[in-house]
Enzyme design. Structure first.
Site, PDB file in Angstrom:
ATOM      1  N   HIS A  40       0.831  -1.205   0.000  1.00  0.00           N
ATOM      2  CA  HIS A  40       0.000   0.000   0.000  1.00  0.00           C
ATOM      3  C   HIS A  40       0.870   1.261   0.000  1.00  0.00           C
ATOM      4  O   HIS A  40       0.548   2.251  -0.663  1.00  0.00           O
ATOM      5  CB  HIS A  40      -0.893   0.036   1.249  1.00  0.00           C
ATOM      6  CG  HIS A  40      -1.909  -1.054   1.314  1.00  0.00           C
ATOM      7  ND1 HIS A  40      -1.805  -2.096   2.199  1.00  0.00           N
ATOM      8  CD2 HIS A  40      -3.050  -1.268   0.610  1.00  0.00           C
ATOM      9  CE1 HIS A  40      -2.849  -2.901   2.055  1.00  0.00           C
ATOM     10  NE2 HIS A  40      -3.615  -2.438   1.087  1.00  0.00           N
ATOM     11  N   ASP A 155      -3.869  -7.615  -7.371  1.00  0.00           N
ATOM     12  CA  ASP A 155      -5.282  -7.839  -7.705  1.00  0.00           C
ATOM     13  C   ASP A 155      -5.513  -7.393  -9.148  1.00  0.00           C
ATOM     14  O   ASP A 155      -6.274  -6.459  -9.409  1.00  0.00           O
ATOM     15  CB  ASP A 155      -6.172  -7.059  -6.746  1.00  0.00           C
ATOM     16  CG  ASP A 155      -5.984  -7.501  -5.300  1.00  0.00           C
ATOM     17  OD1 ASP A 155      -6.418  -8.611  -4.966  1.00  0.00           O
ATOM     18  OD2 ASP A 155      -5.388  -6.741  -4.519  1.00  0.00           O
ATOM     19  N   GLN A 158      -9.048  -7.375 -10.505  1.00  0.00           N
ATOM     20  CA  GLN A 158      -9.759  -6.222  -9.938  1.00  0.00           C
ATOM     21  C   GLN A 158      -9.380  -4.939 -10.669  1.00  0.00           C
ATOM     22  O   GLN A 158     -10.246  -4.102 -10.964  1.00  0.00           O
ATOM     23  CB  GLN A 158      -9.434  -6.088  -8.452  1.00  0.00           C
ATOM     24  CG  GLN A 158     -10.004  -4.837  -7.798  1.00  0.00           C
ATOM     25  CD  GLN A 158      -9.666  -4.769  -6.335  1.00  0.00           C
ATOM     26  OE1 GLN A 158     -10.333  -5.374  -5.511  1.00  0.00           O
ATOM     27  NE2 GLN A 158      -8.620  -4.031  -5.988  1.00  0.00           N
ATOM     28  N   ARG A 192      -3.588 -10.381   4.358  1.00  0.00           N
ATOM     29  CA  ARG A 192      -3.885 -11.738   4.818  1.00  0.00           C
ATOM     30  C   ARG A 192      -2.630 -12.479   5.287  1.00  0.00           C
ATOM     31  O   ARG A 192      -2.737 -13.463   6.010  1.00  0.00           O
ATOM     32  CB  ARG A 192      -4.567 -12.540   3.699  1.00  0.00           C
ATOM     33  CG  ARG A 192      -5.926 -11.989   3.308  1.00  0.00           C
ATOM     34  CD  ARG A 192      -6.429 -12.643   2.024  1.00  0.00           C
ATOM     35  NE  ARG A 192      -7.559 -11.909   1.474  1.00  0.00           N
ATOM     36  CZ  ARG A 192      -8.830 -12.168   1.729  1.00  0.00           C
ATOM     37  NH1 ARG A 192      -9.139 -13.147   2.553  1.00  0.00           N
ATOM     38  NH2 ARG A 192      -9.796 -11.463   1.181  1.00  0.00           N
TER      39      ARG A 192
END
Length: 285
Positions: A40, A155, A158, A192
């Site tokens: 991030h 992702d 996505q 995760r």
């Protein structure tokens, strides 16, 4: 104008702060679900180099979870997240709304036609997931109205869905994909990962190593041979259970049967280990 690490929790507070921005054409956004890590932070750093002002959203979106237990277990670490963001820059608005603030009394997804991008891989195994993703991203884009928005290629499906969403809904934002950030041993960074035991977290390098070898094989062998080889690697593993391995056209995400030199391909994988679901992908050509 410059901000000093603002944390806002309501839509009205967000609008008040956005109204103070002199140049809204220079606004970047990093949408997240929190439990932030260096992946991030790489998105945030890129956003800061390309925009005068940046909004980071932290919102665990209930409509994109098809598994209630997964939603309940998703880590919520707002204080740590804000500290981490602050260590990068204080010139940021952090928007951390409640579910009621976003959805009011109707926690439900909109339905989109993503032209088949949502029917394979994640879409096949996570019913309605991408309608949930589309719903929250469209809502956030509508509130923030960023010029640019940043998403990680971990992702990748996505990312393609959000690019399609912007096209469908004619949202004036540039969606920017950013390279996967990996742990030292190769595991793709994910919130995760924190749920894995130290030994398994280290051993999970096996996923990326498998992808790298699959990429090498893809240069010499058929799509079917590569897929069979990957399946065998996981069949021989006692810890890791393969949910899917797929090779697709990068643009349409259509699963490949034969190779075409004019098409760019990518390999995608989803794996279960210690009850945690991990995904990864790699460009093949």
């Amino acid at each position: 104008m410059n901000f000093s690490m603002l944390l806002v929790k309501t839509v009205n507070e967000l609008k008040d702060e956005l109204n103070k921005i002199d140049d809204s054409t220079n606004l970047g956004m990093v949408p997240t679900m929190g439990a932030l890590h260096q992946g991030h932070m790489s998105l945030l750093k890129k956003a800061l180099t390309e925009n005068q002002n940046v909004v980071v959203s932290i919102f665990v979106n209930p409509t994109q979870f098809n598994n209630t237990e997964d939603l309940e277990k998703y880590p919520k670490t707002l204080v740590d997240d804000v500290d981490l963001i602050s260590s990068i820059s204080k010139n940021i608005i952090v928007f951390a709304p409640s579910i009621a603030e976003i959805y009011q009394d109707r926690v439900k997804s909109k339905i989109y036609d993503f032209a088949g991008l949502d029917k394979v891989m994640e879409g096949e195994f996570r019913d309605n997931h991408f309608n949930g993703v589309g719903t929250i991203v469209e809502a956030l884009f509508s509130l923030v109205k960023p010029k640019r928005a940043y998403f990680g290629e971990k992702d990748f499906q996505q990312l393609r869905i959000i690019q399609k969403l912007v096209e469908l809904q004619k949202i004036p934002v540039e969606v920017i994909g950013c390279e996967i950030v990996r742990e030292n041993h190769g595991l793709a960074m994910s919130s995760r990962n924190e749920r894995l035991s130290p030994t398994i977290r280290q051993n999970a390098a096996f996923i990326y190593e498998t992808l790298k070898t699959a990429k090498h094989k893809f240069g010499m062998e058929s799509v079917l041979n590569v897929k069979d080889w990957v399946a065998k690697q996981f069949k021989n593993s006692t810890d890791f259970k393969l949910e899917y391995f797929e090779i697709t056209d990068v643009e349409t995400l259509t699963p490949a049967k034969n190779k075409n030199i004019k098409i760019k391909y990518r390999a995608f994988i989803a794996v279960y280990v210690e009850g945690v679901r991990l995904i990864d992908n790699i460009a093949l050509n």
